[in-house]
Enzyme design. Structure first.
Site, PDB file in Angstrom:
ATOM      1  N   CYS A  56      43.871  31.623  43.344  1.00 46.53           N
ATOM      2  CA  CYS A  56      45.143  32.242  43.232  1.00 46.53           C
ATOM      3  C   CYS A  56      46.181  31.296  42.163  1.00 46.53           C
ATOM      4  O   CYS A  56      47.061  31.977  41.383  1.00 46.53           O
ATOM      5  CB  CYS A  56      46.126  32.249  44.149  1.00 46.53           C
ATOM      6  SG  CYS A  56      45.320  33.408  45.628  1.00 46.53           S
ATOM      7  N   HIS A  95      53.730  33.123  43.840  1.00 42.30           N
ATOM      8  CA  HIS A  95      52.687  33.952  44.067  1.00 42.30           C
ATOM      9  C   HIS A  95      52.840  34.843  45.184  1.00 42.30           C
ATOM     10  O   HIS A  95      53.460  34.774  46.106  1.00 42.30           O
ATOM     11  CB  HIS A  95      51.445  32.692  44.492  1.00 42.30           C
ATOM     12  CG  HIS A  95      50.182  33.450  44.891  1.00 42.30           C
ATOM     13  ND1 HIS A  95      49.627  34.408  44.164  1.00 42.30           N
ATOM     14  CD2 HIS A  95      49.347  33.202  46.090  1.00 42.30           C
ATOM     15  CE1 HIS A  95      48.613  34.886  44.744  1.00 42.30           C
ATOM     16  NE2 HIS A  95      48.442  33.951  45.888  1.00 42.30           N
ATOM     17  N   ASN A 108      47.977  40.773  47.770  1.00 40.69           N
ATOM     18  CA  ASN A 108      47.571  39.675  47.012  1.00 40.69           C
ATOM     19  C   ASN A 108      46.407  39.648  45.839  1.00 40.69           C
ATOM     20  O   ASN A 108      45.420  40.202  46.586  1.00 40.69           O
ATOM     21  CB  ASN A 108      47.193  38.487  48.129  1.00 40.69           C
ATOM     22  CG  ASN A 108      46.613  37.099  47.607  1.00 40.69           C
ATOM     23  OD1 ASN A 108      46.565  36.967  46.293  1.00 40.69           O
ATOM     24  ND2 ASN A 108      46.332  36.229  48.282  1.00 40.69           N
TER      25      ASN A 108
END
Ligand code: ACO
Length: 330
Positions: A113, A254, A284
């Site tokens: 990520c 994030h 996500n």
């Protein structure tokens, strides 16, 4: 010479997967998912659609918005944990081909990520050294290809999509990437891992039957380290650059879990209206999460030329990174 984030673009697949859809395939509920994660929907790529297809569509938009000729791009980097092919060719090579960029350096970056913010650090160094002038960065993910849709602890979290940015040379510090902090600690590697299909557990029927090709996550432990690390990282980068939280125009964390974002935001006392949230509609999307969130803020009219963004990310590895970026676009 400074590096400037000159434009942003994104692409999301058409298919929407809701929490109600998950109620039909695993033992979960819309209420549990919303309360524990803040996620309501995520986009899922079509079966035939690849990570590079989505990355190329996001890249086309970023190139068009930058107002540059694609032939002036001299480096292409793609951050992804769901490449079209495990080993080769890189997804960056495939994206370059799809958008018609030839004979320039192209490679993938693996930092889960944190990939997009890691790439900002590379782009900054390439441009400030004078080695490159216009860099295409793509964060693209078809995470649905890595998710075990019988594991309720992970499958509800992830979605597909892509984001892209053009980073160009400028002499204007007020439209530049000011600083990037990127770091990692491999001692946590087992907490968030796709164990199979690499050299440790090569592809085999036994490996596939055990489901080692899918994402495995110790969610609760990841959660705690993520909050601690994301908070510390922001405190460090603000202090190093002598910037106060109130100087930040947009905090773009994030988008993994609303509770993680809120824990970090509250600790740092960032107002809600200066924070970007997309986790509710996209889930996500790993390396695509930050550029997709920047793109949302841009398209909503919240991100303006010269605005100071604070990016903050965390992912498998563990990796983490933060960046102070003045938006160089219009
Ligand atoms: N529906 C209903 N119940 C569930 C579900 C679900 N979808 N998933 C887990 N549960 C259950 C568990 O089985 C457990 O039940 P038990 O008490 O009977 O054993 C209970 O809920 C609590 O489980 P926890 O894992 O403790 O739940 P938690 O509150 O921690 O939420 C979650 C889980 C959402 C995964 C959270 O831990 C999280 O978001 N973790 C961080 C994820 C993340 O940020 N990853 C980093 C980036 S990802 C990347 O880099 C690719």
């Amino acid at each position: 010479m400074y590096a400037s984030l000159k434009s942003i673009g994104s692409y999301v697949p058409e298919k929407i997967m809701t929490n109600k859809d998950f109620e039909k395939i695993v033992d979960t509920s819309d209420e549990w998912i919303v309360q524990r994660t803040g996620i309501k929907n995520r986009r899922i790529a079509a079966v035939e659609q690849t990570t590079s297809d989505m990355g190329a569509l996001a890249a086309d938009k970023a190139i068009q918005r930058a107002g540059i000729d694609k032939n002036d791009i001299d480096l292409v980097i793609c951050a992804t944990l769901s490449p079209d092919h495990l080993c080769m060719p890189s997804t960056a090579c495939l994206i370059s081909d799809k958008i018609g960029i030839r004979d320039v350096m192209a490679f993938d970056l693996s930092a889960a990520c944190s990939g997009f913010v890691y790439m900002l650090s590379l782009a900054k160094a390439f441009i400030e050294s004078g080695a490159k002038k216009n860099i295409l960065l793509v964060g693209a993910e078809k995470i649905s290809s890595l998710v075990d849709y019988s594991d309720r602890g992970t499958c509800i979290l992830f979605g597909d999509g892509a984001g892209a940015a053009i980073i160009s040379a400028t002499d204007d510090k007020n439209r530049a990437i000011l600083d990037v902090h990127a770091s990692a600690d491999g001692k946590y590697s087992d907490l968030l891992i796709t164990p199979g299909c690499g050299s440790k557990y090569p592809c085999s029927t036994e490996m596939m039957n055990e489901g080692l090709q899918y994402i495995k996550m110790a969610g609760n432990e990841v959660f705690k380290v993520a909050v601690r690390t994301l908070t510390k990282d922001v405190v460090d980068i603000l202090k190093t650059n002598d910037i106060e939280p109130e100087d930040i125009d947009l905090f773009i964390p994030h988008q993994a879990n609303l509770r993680i974002i809120e824990a970090v935001r509250n600790k740092l006392k960032f107002p809600k209206e200066k924070t970007v949230f997309t986790v509710e509609k996209y889930g996500n999307t790993s390396a695509a999460s930050i550029p997709m969130a920047i793109n949302d803020a841009y398209e909503d009219g919240r991100l303006k030329s010269g605005d100071l963004m604070l990016l903050d990310t965390f992912g498998g590895g563990f990796t983490w990174a933060s960046a102070l970026v003045r938006f160089g676009g219009n």
